[in-house]
Design an enzyme around this catalytic site. Structure first.
Site, PDB file in Angstrom:
ATOM      1  N   SER A 151      86.795 145.390  19.073  1.00 22.96           N
ATOM      2  CA  SER A 151      87.468 145.165  17.793  1.00 22.96           C
ATOM      3  C   SER A 151      87.092 143.798  17.243  1.00 22.96           C
ATOM      4  O   SER A 151      86.895 142.848  18.018  1.00 22.96           O
ATOM      5  CB  SER A 151      88.983 145.218  18.026  1.00 22.96           C
ATOM      6  OG  SER A 151      89.666 144.806  16.872  1.00 22.96           O
ATOM      7  N   TYR A 170      96.708 141.833  22.208  1.00 21.92           N
ATOM      8  CA  TYR A 170      95.654 142.849  22.022  1.00 21.92           C
ATOM      9  C   TYR A 170      94.315 142.164  21.771  1.00 21.92           C
ATOM     10  O   TYR A 170      93.291 142.509  22.379  1.00 21.92           O
ATOM     11  CB  TYR A 170      96.039 143.751  20.840  1.00 21.92           C
ATOM     12  CG  TYR A 170      94.937 144.673  20.358  1.00 21.92           C
ATOM     13  CD1 TYR A 170      94.632 145.841  21.043  1.00 21.92           C
ATOM     14  CD2 TYR A 170      94.213 144.375  19.194  1.00 21.92           C
ATOM     15  CE1 TYR A 170      93.620 146.695  20.595  1.00 21.92           C
ATOM     16  CE2 TYR A 170      93.208 145.224  18.742  1.00 21.92           C
ATOM     17  CZ  TYR A 170      92.915 146.384  19.442  1.00 21.92           C
ATOM     18  OH  TYR A 170      91.922 147.212  18.998  1.00 21.92           O
ATOM     19  N   LYS A 174      90.762 142.278  23.924  1.00 24.51           N
ATOM     20  CA  LYS A 174      89.490 142.782  23.377  1.00 24.51           C
ATOM     21  C   LYS A 174      88.396 141.715  23.490  1.00 24.51           C
ATOM     22  O   LYS A 174      87.236 142.036  23.729  1.00 24.51           O
ATOM     23  CB  LYS A 174      89.682 143.223  21.920  1.00 24.51           C
ATOM     24  CG  LYS A 174      90.470 144.515  21.791  1.00 24.51           C
ATOM     25  CD  LYS A 174      89.677 145.696  22.390  1.00 24.51           C
ATOM     26  CE  LYS A 174      90.313 147.028  22.135  1.00 24.51           C
ATOM     27  NZ  LYS A 174      89.569 148.163  22.689  1.00 24.51           N
TER      28      LYS A 174
HETATM   29  N1  NAP Z   1      92.023 152.158  14.540  1.00 17.62           N
HETATM   30  C1  NAP Z   1      91.441 151.000  14.248  1.00 17.62           C
HETATM   31  O1  NAP Z   1      91.451 150.523  13.093  1.00 17.62           O
HETATM   32  C2  NAP Z   1      90.742 150.219  15.321  1.00 17.62           C
HETATM   33  C3  NAP Z   1      90.189 148.989  14.955  1.00 17.62           C
HETATM   34  C4  NAP Z   1      89.508 148.262  15.925  1.00 17.62           C
HETATM   35  C5  NAP Z   1      89.361 148.776  17.199  1.00 17.62           C
HETATM   36  N2  NAP Z   1      89.909 149.979  17.529  1.00 17.62           N
HETATM   37  C6  NAP Z   1      89.675 150.471  18.893  1.00 17.62           C
HETATM   38  O2  NAP Z   1      89.250 151.823  18.813  1.00 17.62           O
HETATM   39  C7  NAP Z   1      89.677 152.550  19.976  1.00 17.62           C
HETATM   40  C8  NAP Z   1      90.464 153.785  19.554  1.00 17.62           C
HETATM   41  O3  NAP Z   1      91.547 153.344  18.753  1.00 17.62           O
HETATM   42  P1  NAP Z   1      92.486 154.362  17.934  1.00 17.62           P
HETATM   43  O4  NAP Z   1      92.904 153.637  16.707  1.00 17.62           O
HETATM   44  O5  NAP Z   1      91.878 155.701  17.849  1.00 17.62           O
HETATM   45  O6  NAP Z   1      93.751 154.408  18.914  1.00 17.62           O
HETATM   46  P2  NAP Z   1      94.931 155.485  19.133  1.00 17.62           P
HETATM   47  O7  NAP Z   1      94.974 156.475  18.027  1.00 17.62           O
HETATM   48  O8  NAP Z   1      96.160 154.680  19.435  1.00 17.62           O
HETATM   49  O9  NAP Z   1      94.456 156.202  20.466  1.00 17.62           O
HETATM   50  C9  NAP Z   1      94.383 155.494  21.650  1.00 17.62           C
HETATM   51  C10 NAP Z   1      93.916 156.444  22.719  1.00 17.62           C
HETATM   52  O10 NAP Z   1      93.854 155.717  23.960  1.00 17.62           O
HETATM   53  C11 NAP Z   1      94.535 156.488  24.945  1.00 17.62           C
HETATM   54  N3  NAP Z   1      95.047 155.651  26.027  1.00 17.62           N
HETATM   55  C12 NAP Z   1      96.029 154.725  25.966  1.00 17.62           C
HETATM   56  N4  NAP Z   1      96.257 154.224  27.194  1.00 17.62           N
HETATM   57  C13 NAP Z   1      95.408 154.873  28.044  1.00 17.62           C
HETATM   58  C14 NAP Z   1      95.196 154.842  29.437  1.00 17.62           C
HETATM   59  N5  NAP Z   1      95.893 154.018  30.238  1.00 17.62           N
HETATM   60  N6  NAP Z   1      94.261 155.672  29.985  1.00 17.62           N
HETATM   61  C15 NAP Z   1      93.551 156.515  29.191  1.00 17.62           C
HETATM   62  N7  NAP Z   1      93.717 156.597  27.858  1.00 17.62           N
HETATM   63  C16 NAP Z   1      94.643 155.790  27.298  1.00 17.62           C
HETATM   64  C17 NAP Z   1      95.638 157.195  24.168  1.00 17.62           C
HETATM   65  O11 NAP Z   1      96.126 158.275  24.924  1.00 17.62           O
HETATM   66  P3  NAP Z   1      97.613 158.896  24.660  1.00 17.62           P
HETATM   67  O12 NAP Z   1      97.470 159.751  23.431  1.00 17.62           O
HETATM   68  O13 NAP Z   1      97.889 159.648  25.899  1.00 17.62           O
HETATM   69  O14 NAP Z   1      98.542 157.746  24.431  1.00 17.62           O
HETATM   70  C18 NAP Z   1      94.881 157.608  22.916  1.00 17.62           C
HETATM   71  O15 NAP Z   1      94.129 158.773  23.164  1.00 17.62           O
HETATM   72  C19 NAP Z   1      90.506 151.553  20.793  1.00 17.62           C
HETATM   73  O16 NAP Z   1      89.687 150.974  21.787  1.00 17.62           O
HETATM   74  C20 NAP Z   1      90.905 150.496  19.771  1.00 17.62           C
HETATM   75  O17 NAP Z   1      91.156 149.252  20.366  1.00 17.62           O
HETATM   76  C21 NAP Z   1      90.605 150.710  16.611  1.00 17.62           C
END
Ligand code: NAP
Length: 272
Positions: A151, A170, A174
């Site tokens: 991120s 967070y 990261k």
């Molecule tokens: N969305 C953004 O704007 C954004 C921006 C920068 C970076 N990111 C990065 O992109 C990635 C995906 O983000 P997202 O926004 O799609 O997040 P999200 O919708 O919150 O999904 C997070 C996923 O991680 C899983 N997870 C959480 N704890 C876990 C564990 N202990 N073991 C295995 N899986 C686990 C969750 O599973 P459950 O459903 O079971 O909880 C869910 O499938 C992350 O690495 C995040 O830091 C996102």
């Protein structure tokens, strides 16, 4: 056939990866979820597409990771071409927290940092270690890739330029995982393995919520970002837009890129 494994794939960006990757019959896709029985989107894809395998593991739990590595090996003959470390801990409760807000709340500081590091940093190390034998076997015939979704929140220059002082724990987890990528790149330099951290951009992972409501909740952060990135339209990407750009970059990587932390635009400064 190219084999891919994506953690945290039951929703959000992870599900976007699975949808995109499974549409290509040349891919074998392993979708990892913490709870298979409730991952209805993944189960629907698995029932329809021969190249999708839904597996259950928590990235903090090594025995569960070893079990799925065995399952992957049975399908691929002991190899894995691309590991995508996508799963992460991102609860909203402490989203507005800056580091100084933990003064006098040191138990909360320990608890928050423990929780974020356990999944976002240590969980990634555990996952990479468990899958390294499969990745190294794949690397005997082609470049094996270990992609960690990081991120802009973990980039010092972006944080300072945009005055992005919140989501502190967070962000630090990261930043740490970017160093994890660099350390593995250093460790396996000279091998046919590529380690990369890449930011997906700002992504709206809530299609069920009206867009204007999502934009309103993100308004303070979008306003901050636009101060430093006035040319940015302030619109979060869809998961599909994000994974399309990330996968395009991943397809063009060479070992020269190993250890880098890139944006979804392919650079090191264009975070939005
Ligand atoms: N969305 C953004 O704007 C954004 C921006 C920068 C970076 N990111 C990065 O992109 C990635 C995906 O983000 P997202 O926004 O799609 O997040 P999200 O919708 O919150 O999904 C997070 C996923 O991680 C899983 N997870 C959480 N704890 C876990 C564990 N202990 N073991 C295995 N899986 C686990 C969750 O599973 P459950 O459903 O079971 O909880 C869910 O499938 C992350 O690495 C995040 O830091 C996102």
């Amino acid at each position: 056939m190219v084999s891919w494994l994506v953690t945290g794939s039951n929703r959000g960006i992870g599900l976007g990866f699975i949808r995109k990757l499974s549409a290509d019959p040349n891919n074998i896709v392993f979708a990892v979820t913490r709870n298979k029985s409730t991952s209805s989107d993944l189960l629907e894809l698995e029932s329809r597409l021969k190249n999708v395998h839904v597996l259950q593991a928590d990235i903090t739990d090594v025995p569960s990771l070893r079990n799925i590595a065995t399952e992957v090996g049975k399908v691929t003959g002991g190899t894995l071409d691309v590991l995508v470390n996508n799963g992460a801990y991102l609860p909203q409760e402490r989203a507005d927290y800056t580091l100084d807000m933990y003064d006098g709340k040191e138990d909360l500081l320990d608890e928050d940092f423990g929780n974020f590091f356990k999944v976002n940093t240590l969980g990634v190390i555990k996952t990479i270690n468990v899958f390294l034998p499969l990745l190294r076997k794949a690397s005997q015939t082609s470049l094996a890739k270990i992609i960690t979704i990081s991120s802009g929140a973990g980039d010092s220059e972006f944080v300072v330029n945009t005055a992005f002082d919140s989501v502190a724990a967070y962000s630090v987890s990261k930043a740490a995982v970017n160093m994890v990528t660099a350390k593995y790149a250093a460790r396996f330099k000279g091998e046919n393995l590529l380690f990369l951290s890449i930011s997906p951009g700002l992504v709206n992972t809530h299609p069920e919520i009206p867009e204007e409501v999502v934009l309103e909740s993100l308004r303070p952060i979008i306003t901050k970002f636009q101060t430093s990135y006035p040319e940015w339209d302030g619109k979060p990407l869809t998961p599909e837009q994000s994974v399309t750009t990330v996968l395009d970059i991943v397809s063009r990587l060479t070992t020269k890129d190993s250890g880098a932390s890139l944006t979804h635009n392919g650079g090191t400064k264009d975070w939005l």
